[in-house]
Scaffold this active site. Structure first.
Site, PDB file in Angstrom:
ATOM      1  CB  SER A 444      -0.946   0.000   1.215  1.00 29.26           C
ATOM      2  OG  SER A 444      -1.771  -1.149   1.213  1.00 29.26           O
ATOM      3  NE  ARG A 445       3.009   5.414  -3.780  1.00 32.40           N
ATOM      4  CZ  ARG A 445       3.314   6.465  -3.046  1.00 32.40           C
ATOM      5  NH1 ARG A 445       2.513   6.865  -2.081  1.00 32.40           N
ATOM      6  NH2 ARG A 445       4.443   7.129  -3.239  1.00 32.40           N
ATOM      7  CG  LEU A 446       1.593   2.319   4.087  1.00 27.00           C
ATOM      8  CD1 LEU A 446       0.854   1.704   5.262  1.00 27.00           C
ATOM      9  CD2 LEU A 446       1.477   3.847   4.142  1.00 27.00           C
TER      10      LEU A 446
END
Length: 470
Positions: A444-446
């Site tokens: 999730s792009r974290l």
């Protein structure tokens, strides 16, 4: 050459086989050419798994249902299930009509030892879309005749129903092995009652029905066809890239670039886990990239800028790293060298795609001592030494033949084996880092981003670690 009903309509087109030719080739492979059925099945199943992994990446596609028929095609599916398990997928197998033959019993035992679940037809979920991301159709091969009997007729109907769901993102991807179930080997989906798979993995060579395949992904698998078969049947097959067991054939799918994305799955990169010195952390990651067998783990993007601030980037190879910095070699007349003569600041980026990692390094650049360049130059292969002299990097030439002629003349000049002198215009650079960033891709792009920057503490320089927002 044998009389064929297989044909290639154009010289560049992949050959498609008739049912008769496919059967003859199989007989010869397992006869005079020395292959056993289990060898061919192993190679075919590995090819299917490799093609699936090529398109349907882990993270977004994890749960796989393999539906296996009673014959060799079902065996290919059983082998594919084993390889997909080892690739990291979560396969389940539906195998309604098991054969007592030892080969197939052994394949079942292998899957059971991996705790891969076998799901009876009656226990399949009513909505396959909720349970599986991929469904592999390994029910019938090119030797199948007649109308599918229960329970395969109902299974085909269920998969056909899935394939007509309007939004393909809401249903599993359907992958057919060699022949989509419900299709005629030569005529294709003639009655319109067969599957409409998203991927077709043809084996040995595509069958005539594959000409009617309109899905986005068509792969050829089975990297085992020997020259006698190629010659006898006049087969025109594409070369397999590198060490791959599959190769895409047909038209590449149109791609919406904006929809391309990966959901990275990686271990967390935490401050308490990294080395306090960024050079030590880099060596740790670099060693892991080498151990993982990545191709050219020392490849890095070098970005320079001229005195006006105009940037340019290119790939170079890291040839040395220690606490003094990162070293690469080049022609001192190149654009990068010209930029560095005007602006001795640069940035490096090493990207290890398979590990979801990248390292950024920024700093100032100086030429390495001449004796260091001299030592490295003579450690290179002799051909690379000659190439460095022949190429006046970044200058315009009339054509490739000019370069080839210059190289040929140098080969003749030093044909006696004498030492090739390092040209004055060739040597190394060393970037002394002033900043490091270690990036680890996450869901999730974290993403994890840890930045090292030097700080003065009590009169000495230490590296300060900070976490950056992705």
């Amino acid at each position: 050459m044998a009389s064929l009903t297989s044909y290639a309509s154009a010289a560049a087109e992949v050959t498609h086989l008739s049912q008769q030719d496919a059967a003859e080739i199989d007989e010869q492979l397992m006869g005079a050419l020395g292959f056993s059925v289990d060898q061919l099945m192993e190679l075919a199943g590995l090819s299917v798994a490799a093609a699936v992994a090529e398109v349907y990446k882990l993270g977004e596609y994890t749960r796989v249902l393999i539906i296996c028929g009673p014959g060799n095609n079902g065996g290919d599916g059983l082998v594919a299930a084993r390889h997909l398990y080892h690739f990291g997928y979560r396969p389940s197998v539906c195998y309604p009509k098991r054969t007592p033959k030892p080969l197939y019993s052994s394949l079942v035992t292998q899957l059971e030892s991996l705790a891969i679940p076998f799901v009876p037809v009656e226990d399949l979920p009513g909505n396959l879309s909720e349970e599986f991301n991929i469904i592999i159709d390994a029910m019938f091969g090119f030797s199948f005749h007649g109308t599918p009997r229960p329970p395969f007729d109902d299974l085909i109907h269920r998969l056909v129903s899935l394939s007509v769901i309007g939004n393909s993102a809401k249903r599993p991807a359907i992958v057919s092995v060699d022949i989509p179930s419900g299709w005629h080997v030569e005529e294709g989906n003639a009655n319109g009652e067969g599957l409409k798979p998203d991927m077709l993995v043809s084996l040995t060579a595509p069958k005539l029905c594959a000409r009617k395949f309109t899905g986005p992904h068509h792969f050829l698998g089975g990297r085992f066809v020997p020259p006698p078969i190629l010659s006898k049947y006049g087969l025109n097959l594409p070369p397999y890239p590198g060490t791959s067991m599959c190769v895409r054939i047909g038209k590449a799918p149109s791609v919406d670039i904006s929809s391309l994305r990966e959901n990275y799955i990686s271990p967390e990169l935490l401050e308490k886990q990294v080395m306090p010195d960024p050079f030590d952390q880099f060596i740790r990651w670099f060693d892991e990239a080498v151990t993982a067998g990545l191709r050219e783990p020392n490849a890095m993007a070098l970005t320079t800028a001229n005195k006006e601030g105009k940037p340019s980037s290119r790939m170079v190879l890291l040839k040395g790293v220690d606490k003094q910095g990162f070293v690469w070699y080049t022609n001192y007349g190149s654009q990068k060298a010209h930029d560095l003569s005007e602006n001795p600041n640069a940035a490096l980026l090493l990207y290890w795609n398979e590990m979801n990692r990248q390292v950024r390094v920024e700093g100032s650049v100086q030429k390495v001592p001449e004796e260091e360049s001299e030592k490295y130059f003579h450690s290179r292969p002799r051909g690379s030494q000659l190439g460095a002299i022949a190429s006046k990097q970044s200058t315009v030439i009339a054509g490739r033949e000019v370069l080839q002629q210059a190289y040929k003349e140098l080969e003749q000049k030093y044909s006696d084996g004498s030492m090739v002198p390092k040209p004055d215009y060739w040597g190394g650079y060393r970037l002394t880092p002033k900043l490091f960033e270690f990036w680890q891709g996450q869901k999730s792009r974290l993403h994890d981003r840890l930045q090292y920057s030097p700080r003065e503490v009590d009169g000495s320089t230490v590296w300060h670690i900070e976490r950056l927002c992705p």
